[in-house]
Design an enzyme around this catalytic site. Structure first.
Site, PDB file in Angstrom:
ATOM      1  N   SER A 196       0.716  -1.296  -0.206  1.00 37.83           N
ATOM      2  CA  SER A 196       0.090   0.092  -0.006  1.00 37.83           C
ATOM      3  C   SER A 196       0.739   1.245  -0.081  1.00 37.83           C
ATOM      4  O   SER A 196       0.074   2.263  -0.110  1.00 37.83           O
ATOM      5  CB  SER A 196      -0.843   0.028   1.189  1.00 37.83           C
ATOM      6  N   LYS A 252      -5.928   4.662   8.155  1.00 38.77           N
ATOM      7  CA  LYS A 252      -4.808   5.515   7.787  1.00 38.77           C
ATOM      8  C   LYS A 252      -5.105   6.991   7.651  1.00 38.77           C
ATOM      9  O   LYS A 252      -4.148   7.849   8.027  1.00 38.77           O
ATOM     10  CB  LYS A 252      -4.569   4.881   6.307  1.00 38.77           C
TER      11      LYS A 252
END
Length: 339
Positions: free
Chosen positions: A234, A279
């Site tokens: 990611s 996140k």
């Protein structure tokens, strides 16, 4: 009068409470991780400096104990997943971790490739061997090889691609042996293994491993990316932006603190990831002013839409920016006013 708790009973209670911390349940807990500046961990030789910063963001994940399980049940931005949801029915934790580290390694290769080509610099590759992603239970490699091993010789031969390795194995007959030379924890080891048919594919001969190419990217100037034990793909987009910024004279951070997430393909396409809500929280806590989120071509359930929803929920002033490609992110940054 207060009744005193007998010392023995008190000790039993203490032991039970402490034991609850170490007793693992068949669940994993995810929560917001960290937002980490990339300049200290990515070094392009003689690279340009930046006034702002690019940051990768992570999700923290660990086995649940009684207390973390109960906490995740009541906290909004903590999630519980069963072992089967994370590992799959036949995957071990060791194999999962090896796969995540491989995905991180592949993400770094793609990010370097994209950044150097966008900067107008050549990119080449050196094939090093085969990376073992998993071992099939009950097959000959089971108990001899393990996820994370890097095979670089077969019967003393080195190959230039995993396709050549597969073709070589296909010529073997049931009961034949192959001697593999491989690296494990930086040590060179060897194993002699029989080949046999796969249960699901009786006409296919092998030792019972799933594999991918282990290759090294060759670029000039050299770049080093230190990610320790961070796994997964990611951080690809943010890696590519940081590397590109060190390669080019113009500082595209413009003095801003920029976080984000998303996989990166060699053509610069940005892909979706899991846990973007967590996140967003990590980036906000770290003081990020801009957050790049995979747009998924405007899909209704895109990472970008989930990021915007979370940003509103926590009341952050961080700007959420949708991107479908590396070029989208660079174009946005180049239009920003200098801070």
């Amino acid at each position: 009068m207060r009744r005193k708790i007998p010392l023995g009973a008190f000790l039993v209670i203490v032991i039970i409470l402490i034991g609850g911390m170490f007793y693992s349940l068949p669940y994993y807990v995810t929560k917001p991780g960290m937002a980490k500046e990339l300049e200290p961990i990515i070094k392009v030789d003689n690279g340009y400096k930046e006034k702002g910063s690019f940051m990768l963001t992570t999700v923290s994940m660990g086995k649940a104990n009684i207390y973390s399980y109960l906490e995740a049940k009541v906290k909004k931005y903590e999630e519980l997943y069963s072992e089967d949801q994370i590992l799959g029915k036949k995957e071990t934790e060791e194999e999962y971790n090896a796969q995540q580290l491989y995905l991180m390694a592949a993400s770094k290769l793609n990010a370097i490739d994209v950044a150097y080509r966008k900067a107008g610099l050549p990119v080449n590759y050196k094939y090093k061997g085969i990376y073992v992603v998993s071992v099939v239970p009950g097959m000959p490699a089971d108990g001899k090889l393990q996820a994370g091993d890097r095979i670089f010789k077969v019967d003393g031969h080195q190959f230039s691609s995993s396709e050549q390795f597969i073709a070589y194995m296909a010529k073997k007959n049931e009961g034949d042996q192959v001697t593999l030379t491989y690296l494990r924890n930086k040590k060179t080891l060897s194993a002699t293994i029989n080949v046999k048919p796969f249960k699901e594919q009786p006409k296919k001969i092998g030792i019972g491993i799933s594999l991918v190419d282990d290759k090294e990217i060759i670029v000039n100037p050299n770049v080093n990316v230190e990610t320790d034990e961070i796994g997964g793909p990611s951080a690809g987009l943010m890696f590519s932006l940081e590397i590109y910024n060190q390669l080019t004279k113009e500082d595209i951070t413009k003095g801003y603190h920029i976080a984000g997430t998303g996989t990166i393909d060699v053509d610069g396409t940005v892909g979706p990831i899991g846990g973007i809500e967590l996140k967003i929280i990590a980036a906000d806590k770290a003081g990020a002013e801009i957050f790049f989120a995979p747009n998924e071509k405007g899909a209704k359930d895109s990472n970008y839409r989930a990021a915007v929803k979370t940003a509103k929920d926590i009341g952050t002033k961080m700007k959420i920016v949708p991107v479908d490609s590396f070029d989208d992110a660079v174009r946005y940054l180049k239009k920003l006013p200098q801070k």
